[in-house]
Design a protein around this motif. Structure first.
Motif, PDB file in Angstrom:
ATOM      1  N   MET A 171       0.853  -1.203   0.000  1.00  0.00           N
ATOM      2  CA  MET A 171       0.000   0.000   0.000  1.00  0.00           C
ATOM      3  C   MET A 171       0.886   1.249   0.000  1.00  0.00           C
ATOM      4  O   MET A 171       1.815   1.342   0.788  1.00  0.00           O
ATOM      5  N   SER A 172       0.603   2.122  -0.906  1.00  0.00           N
ATOM      6  CA  SER A 172       1.431   3.337  -0.954  1.00  0.00           C
ATOM      7  C   SER A 172       0.546   4.555  -0.678  1.00  0.00           C
ATOM      8  O   SER A 172      -0.675   4.447  -0.585  1.00  0.00           O
ATOM      9  N   THR A 173       1.187   5.692  -0.560  1.00  0.00           N
ATOM     10  CA  THR A 173       0.462   6.943  -0.336  1.00  0.00           C
ATOM     11  C   THR A 173      -0.414   7.264  -1.547  1.00  0.00           C
ATOM     12  O   THR A 173       0.027   7.132  -2.684  1.00  0.00           O
ATOM     13  N   ILE A 174      -1.658   7.670  -1.280  1.00  0.00           N
ATOM     14  CA  ILE A 174      -2.574   8.073  -2.353  1.00  0.00           C
ATOM     15  C   ILE A 174      -2.442   9.580  -2.560  1.00  0.00           C
ATOM     16  O   ILE A 174      -2.463  10.346  -1.594  1.00  0.00           O
ATOM     17  N   ARG A 175      -2.306   9.981  -3.806  1.00  0.00           N
ATOM     18  CA  ARG A 175      -2.276  11.419  -4.095  1.00  0.00           C
ATOM     19  C   ARG A 175      -3.545  11.818  -4.835  1.00  0.00           C
ATOM     20  O   ARG A 175      -4.009  11.081  -5.703  1.00  0.00           O
ATOM     21  N   PHE A 176      -4.072  12.967  -4.455  1.00  0.00           N
ATOM     22  CA  PHE A 176      -5.290  13.421  -5.145  1.00  0.00           C
ATOM     23  C   PHE A 176      -5.231  14.908  -5.454  1.00  0.00           C
ATOM     24  O   PHE A 176      -4.519  15.670  -4.786  1.00  0.00           O
ATOM     25  N   VAL A 177      -5.960  15.281  -6.499  1.00  0.00           N
ATOM     26  CA  VAL A 177      -6.206  16.697  -6.791  1.00  0.00           C
ATOM     27  C   VAL A 177      -7.702  16.895  -6.626  1.00  0.00           C
ATOM     28  O   VAL A 177      -8.494  16.114  -7.152  1.00  0.00           O
ATOM     29  N   HIS A 178      -8.076  17.902  -5.862  1.00  0.00           N
ATOM     30  CA  HIS A 178      -9.487  18.180  -5.576  1.00  0.00           C
ATOM     31  C   HIS A 178      -9.823  19.574  -6.094  1.00  0.00           C
ATOM     32  O   HIS A 178      -9.245  20.559  -5.654  1.00  0.00           O
ATOM     33  N   CYS A 179     -10.733  19.629  -7.061  1.00  0.00           N
ATOM     34  CA  CYS A 179     -11.228  20.928  -7.505  1.00  0.00           C
ATOM     35  C   CYS A 179     -12.754  20.923  -7.441  1.00  0.00           C
ATOM     36  O   CYS A 179     -13.379  19.877  -7.232  1.00  0.00           O
ATOM     37  N   ALA A 180     -13.338  22.092  -7.560  1.00  0.00           N
ATOM     38  CA  ALA A 180     -14.796  22.216  -7.513  1.00  0.00           C
ATOM     39  C   ALA A 180     -15.177  23.566  -8.112  1.00  0.00           C
ATOM     40  O   ALA A 180     -14.324  24.443  -8.296  1.00  0.00           O
ATOM     41  N   ASP A 181     -16.442  23.697  -8.421  1.00  0.00           N
ATOM     42  CA  ASP A 181     -16.968  25.001  -8.851  1.00  0.00           C
ATOM     43  C   ASP A 181     -16.174  25.617 -10.006  1.00  0.00           C
ATOM     44  O   ASP A 181     -15.837  26.796  -9.979  1.00  0.00           O
ATOM     45  N   LEU A 182     -15.918  24.790 -11.003  1.00  0.00           N
ATOM     46  CA  LEU A 182     -15.231  25.304 -12.190  1.00  0.00           C
ATOM     47  C   LEU A 182     -16.122  26.344 -12.876  1.00  0.00           C
ATOM     48  O   LEU A 182     -15.636  27.306 -13.458  1.00  0.00           O
ATOM     49  N   HIS A 183     -17.431  26.117 -12.827  1.00  0.00           N
ATOM     50  CA  HIS A 183     -18.410  27.022 -13.457  1.00  0.00           C
ATOM     51  C   HIS A 183     -18.034  27.336 -14.894  1.00  0.00           C
ATOM     52  O   HIS A 183     -18.153  28.491 -15.340  1.00  0.00           O
TER      53      HIS A 183
ATOM     54  N   VAL B 250      -6.671  25.007  -6.479  1.00  0.00           N
ATOM     55  CA  VAL B 250      -7.147  23.644  -6.274  1.00  0.00           C
ATOM     56  C   VAL B 250      -6.402  23.111  -5.053  1.00  0.00           C
ATOM     57  O   VAL B 250      -5.410  23.689  -4.617  1.00  0.00           O
ATOM     58  N   ILE B 251      -6.933  22.008  -4.502  1.00  0.00           N
ATOM     59  CA  ILE B 251      -6.268  21.359  -3.368  1.00  0.00           C
ATOM     60  C   ILE B 251      -5.485  20.158  -3.901  1.00  0.00           C
ATOM     61  O   ILE B 251      -6.013  19.366  -4.673  1.00  0.00           O
ATOM     62  N   VAL B 252      -4.242  20.066  -3.478  1.00  0.00           N
ATOM     63  CA  VAL B 252      -3.440  18.898  -3.791  1.00  0.00           C
ATOM     64  C   VAL B 252      -3.182  18.193  -2.471  1.00  0.00           C
ATOM     65  O   VAL B 252      -2.714  18.820  -1.513  1.00  0.00           O
ATOM     66  N   GLY B 253      -3.544  16.920  -2.402  1.00  0.00           N
ATOM     67  CA  GLY B 253      -3.442  16.245  -1.116  1.00  0.00           C
ATOM     68  C   GLY B 253      -2.940  14.826  -1.229  1.00  0.00           C
ATOM     69  O   GLY B 253      -2.781  14.273  -2.324  1.00  0.00           O
ATOM     70  N   SER B 254      -2.703  14.251  -0.051  1.00  0.00           N
ATOM     71  CA  SER B 254      -2.274  12.852  -0.019  1.00  0.00           C
ATOM     72  C   SER B 254      -2.851  12.176   1.221  1.00  0.00           C
ATOM     73  O   SER B 254      -3.108  12.828   2.238  1.00  0.00           O
ATOM     74  N   ILE B 255      -3.070  10.881   1.103  1.00  0.00           N
ATOM     75  CA  ILE B 255      -3.463  10.064   2.255  1.00  0.00           C
ATOM     76  C   ILE B 255      -2.398   8.977   2.395  1.00  0.00           C
ATOM     77  O   ILE B 255      -2.226   8.142   1.495  1.00  0.00           O
ATOM     78  N   ALA B 256      -1.677   9.024   3.498  1.00  0.00           N
ATOM     79  CA  ALA B 256      -0.579   8.074   3.709  1.00  0.00           C
ATOM     80  C   ALA B 256      -1.118   6.719   4.153  1.00  0.00           C
ATOM     81  O   ALA B 256      -2.318   6.568   4.418  1.00  0.00           O
ATOM     82  N   GLU B 257      -0.239   5.764   4.250  1.00  0.00           N
ATOM     83  CA  GLU B 257      -0.634   4.408   4.668  1.00  0.00           C
ATOM     84  C   GLU B 257      -1.340   4.406   6.014  1.00  0.00           C
ATOM     85  O   GLU B 257      -2.274   3.648   6.239  1.00  0.00           O
ATOM     86  N   ASP B 258      -0.870   5.262   6.915  1.00  0.00           N
ATOM     87  CA  ASP B 258      -1.463   5.297   8.251  1.00  0.00           C
ATOM     88  C   ASP B 258      -2.722   6.177   8.294  1.00  0.00           C
ATOM     89  O   ASP B 258      -3.251   6.447   9.363  1.00  0.00           O
TER      90      ASP B 258
END
Ligand SMILES: [Mn+2]
Length: 372
Positions: free
Chosen positions: A1-13, A235-243
């Motif tokens: 299992m590795s760290t998950i990386r995500f980009v979160h955007c919203a309200d592009l309109h 935009v938000i750039v985030g990660s969820i680690a193994e823990d």
């Protein structure tokens, strides 16, 4: 299992009307919106740290039936993500809400999942040990709090919830429309690692004291003056680690900046008024200046020339002038006219350091005439 990386955007309109701007400028702003969205996709495709998932938390489009140009651009960007192994997850918002037969049904965006219909959805990405849960809006019940009686069971180690709605603890609805409202307490109870929110147009940290990380990224490119748009462009750039540890950062994708400046001109000289507006003006700024108060005659004249003077310094500037009373004393009030002409002559003749004093005399005198 590795760290998950995500980009979160919203309200592009995407395809917003920008009706407060002249037509050509509005066209340019719509292009900026497309560019900002492409910049968000570029971040997800970053060679060094590519994202695993790309989240769009509602209001991809400004209207329920988006313009063709925007729709095909949107799909082409999702295609770029898909071709590079990034999974996209989308919910509609209150602007591009789902209705049977709407474009959500006709167009098939190349996403991993578009959660269109009301109700709780869960999508498991087994290889990432990740659940994407979604609560798409129900346009017929938009006043309902979707989190209050939610029973959400997560079977994977890591999880994200997508939601478009009003965070009540912010104190006011930034979008004028209270939509599927929820509180910080509702967020705190969610058994997920991250809540990807949409609806507010500025970037907002909605993370409750004890609960999952929750953010509104805001619009990637501002669409109005005010209503949170001063803090838009990210935009938000985030990660969820193994823990399960979540880390987020904001990344700027906007080219332009929308700014609304409200200025009381009462004690301003022409020079100080110009400085107030011009000081922090940037090339890509779209500026609305609202002038009020009761300025002296010189400043009132300068106010009307402000737009012309500063328009070369930014992308667009509009100046509205709504001064109090000063013009409302009739010209046939001979005492006032005499007083005003005499003081204005003083203003012309007086040395620079005495001018503020004479401006004040004019203001006070005018007030006295008005209340007489
Ligand atoms: Mn919205």
């Amino acid at each position: 299992m590795s760290t998950i990386r995500f980009v979160h955007c919203a309200d592009l309109h995407l395809g917003a009307k920008f009706s407060m701007l002249p037509r050509q400028v509005a066209d340019a702003r719509r292009q900026c919106q497309l560019d900002a969205f492409a910049a968000a996709v570029d971040i997800a495709l970053d060679d060094a740290l590519p994202a695993d998932v790309f989240l769009i938390a509602g209001d991809s489009f400004d209207a329920a039936t988006p313009p063709l140009r925007e729709l095909s651009f949107f799909n082409s960007q999702l295609r770029r993500l898909k071709d590079n192994g990034v999974r996209t997850f989308i919910i509609p918002g209150n602007h591009d809400q789902y209705q049977p037969g709407s474009w959500w049904d006709r167009s098939e965006p190349p996403a991993e999942a578009v959660f269109k219909k009301p109700g709780l959805h869960k999508h498991i990405v087994a290889i990432l040990e990740l659940t994407i849960a979604a609560l798409p809006a129900d346009p017929t019940k938009s006043s309902v709090n979707l989190l209050r009686d939610l029973e959400l069971n997560i079977e994977t180690d890591r999880s994200i919830l997508l939601l478009h709605g009003t965070w009540l603890n912010f104190g006011r609805d930034e979008c004028d429309v209270e939509y599927h409202p929820f509180s910080s307490d509702d967020l705190a109870k969610l058994p997920v690692d991250y809540v990807a929110l949409g609806h507010f147009h500025g970037i907002r940290d909605a993370t409750p004291l004890d609960g999952p990380t929750a953010f509104y990224p805001g619009t990637p490119e501002a669409i109005a003056f005010g209503t949170g748009c001063e803090d838009a462009g990210c935009v938000i750039v985030g990660s969820i680690a193994e823990d399960g540890n979540v880390a987020v950062e904001q990344r700027k994708v906007a080219r332009g900046r929308h700014r609304r400046l409200r200025i009381d001109c009462t004690n301003q000289s022409p020079e100080s008024l110009e400085r107030l507006v011009a000081d922090d003006l940037a090339r890509d700024d779209y500026v609305l200046v609202e002038l009020g108060g009761m300025p002296c005659a010189e400043t009132a004249v300068a106010a009307n020339e402000l737009k012309e003077k500063l328009q070369g310094m930014c992308a667009h500037i509009d100046v509205t002038v709504e001064f109090n009373q000063i013009g409302e004393i009739p010209e046939d009030n001979v005492f006032f006219v005499k007083f005003r002409d005499a003081i204005e002559q003083k203003l012309v003749d007086a040395p620079e350091e005495d001018k503020p004093k004479w401006r004040r005399v004019l203001e006070l005198g005018t007030v006295a005439f008005l209340s007489a």
